[in-house]
Design a protein around this motif. Sequence first.
Motif, PDB file in Angstrom:
ATOM      1  N   LEU A  72       0.858  -1.179   0.000  1.00  0.00           N
ATOM      2  CA  LEU A  72       0.000   0.000   0.000  1.00  0.00           C
ATOM      3  C   LEU A  72       0.895   1.230   0.000  1.00  0.00           C
ATOM      4  O   LEU A  72       1.737   1.389   0.892  1.00  0.00           O
ATOM      5  CB  LEU A  72      -0.894  -0.013   1.248  1.00  0.00           C
ATOM      6  N   GLU A  73       0.727   2.081  -1.002  1.00  0.00           N
ATOM      7  CA  GLU A  73       1.505   3.313  -1.115  1.00  0.00           C
ATOM      8  C   GLU A  73       0.878   4.392  -0.227  1.00  0.00           C
ATOM      9  O   GLU A  73      -0.305   4.310   0.115  1.00  0.00           O
ATOM     10  CB  GLU A  73       1.534   3.775  -2.572  1.00  0.00           C
ATOM     11  N   PRO A  74       1.648   5.426   0.139  1.00  0.00           N
ATOM     12  CA  PRO A  74       1.111   6.513   0.974  1.00  0.00           C
ATOM     13  C   PRO A  74      -0.129   7.199   0.383  1.00  0.00           C
ATOM     14  O   PRO A  74      -0.983   7.675   1.124  1.00  0.00           O
ATOM     15  CB  PRO A  74       2.276   7.496   1.075  1.00  0.00           C
ATOM     16  N   ASP A  75      -0.240   7.206  -0.946  1.00  0.00           N
ATOM     17  CA  ASP A  75      -1.391   7.859  -1.577  1.00  0.00           C
ATOM     18  C   ASP A  75      -2.622   6.953  -1.673  1.00  0.00           C
ATOM     19  O   ASP A  75      -3.641   7.324  -2.246  1.00  0.00           O
ATOM     20  CB  ASP A  75      -1.018   8.376  -2.960  1.00  0.00           C
ATOM     21  N   GLY A  76      -2.540   5.751  -1.103  1.00  0.00           N
ATOM     22  CA  GLY A  76      -3.667   4.824  -1.131  1.00  0.00           C
ATOM     23  C   GLY A  76      -3.634   3.840  -2.285  1.00  0.00           C
ATOM     24  O   GLY A  76      -4.463   2.932  -2.352  1.00  0.00           O
ATOM     25  N   THR A  77      -2.689   3.992  -3.194  1.00  0.00           N
ATOM     26  CA  THR A  77      -2.536   3.054  -4.304  1.00  0.00           C
ATOM     27  C   THR A  77      -2.053   1.710  -3.762  1.00  0.00           C
ATOM     28  O   THR A  77      -1.185   1.657  -2.894  1.00  0.00           O
ATOM     29  CB  THR A  77      -1.501   3.593  -5.320  1.00  0.00           C
ATOM     30  N   THR A  78      -2.632   0.634  -4.260  1.00  0.00           N
ATOM     31  CA  THR A  78      -2.187  -0.705  -3.872  1.00  0.00           C
ATOM     32  C   THR A  78      -1.479  -1.363  -5.051  1.00  0.00           C
ATOM     33  O   THR A  78      -1.694  -0.992  -6.205  1.00  0.00           O
ATOM     34  CB  THR A  78      -3.368  -1.588  -3.440  1.00  0.00           C
ATOM     35  N   TRP A  79      -0.647  -2.334  -4.757  1.00  0.00           N
ATOM     36  CA  TRP A  79       0.005  -3.112  -5.807  1.00  0.00           C
ATOM     37  C   TRP A  79       0.123  -4.561  -5.348  1.00  0.00           C
ATOM     38  O   TRP A  79       0.077  -4.856  -4.154  1.00  0.00           O
ATOM     39  CB  TRP A  79       1.369  -2.534  -6.177  1.00  0.00           C
ATOM     40  N   SER A  80       0.258  -5.435  -6.319  1.00  0.00           N
ATOM     41  CA  SER A  80       0.399  -6.859  -6.040  1.00  0.00           C
ATOM     42  C   SER A  80       1.318  -7.473  -7.089  1.00  0.00           C
ATOM     43  O   SER A  80       1.249  -7.117  -8.269  1.00  0.00           O
ATOM     44  CB  SER A  80      -0.967  -7.543  -6.088  1.00  0.00           C
ATOM     45  N   VAL A  81       2.182  -8.371  -6.645  1.00  0.00           N
ATOM     46  CA  VAL A  81       3.112  -9.070  -7.541  1.00  0.00           C
ATOM     47  C   VAL A  81       3.029 -10.560  -7.249  1.00  0.00           C
ATOM     48  O   VAL A  81       3.006 -10.970  -6.082  1.00  0.00           O
ATOM     49  CB  VAL A  81       4.567  -8.579  -7.344  1.00  0.00           C
TER      50      VAL A  81
END
Length: 124
Positions: A72-81
């Motif tokens: 979870l990025e500080p701006d609320g963006t999520t990522w998955s790998v």
Amino acid sequence: MQRTTLSRATCVELLGATDIARVVISVRCLPAALPARVTLLDDHRLLLASAEEPVIMAAQRGEVLSVQIDGLEPDGTTWSVMASGIARPSFETASLPDSLVQAVSRGARLVEVPLSVVAGERVG
């Protein structure tokens, strides 16, 4: 909400920046996500430490394992790998990070997973 596919290079970079992941595996025909300590050996191989018997047995049988991380990025963006490959037991002991050394000292076994298939996505 925007979905963006991550490049292989970005996925590998994210894998290299973490030390804990989920090993995704089939146990008695049911999906399981088991925790493991991980480190990136190079751009093509991941080393994990797990005390979970299904993970160790899968590596001994040369089965495909998938390793998943997310953030979870500080701006609320999520990522998955997610990275997958045919696992094998490893006896790599040179230059292990402390997290893997500690896991091995508590009974974990080392498993190498080649980064045969790598995919990731950012959502935000």
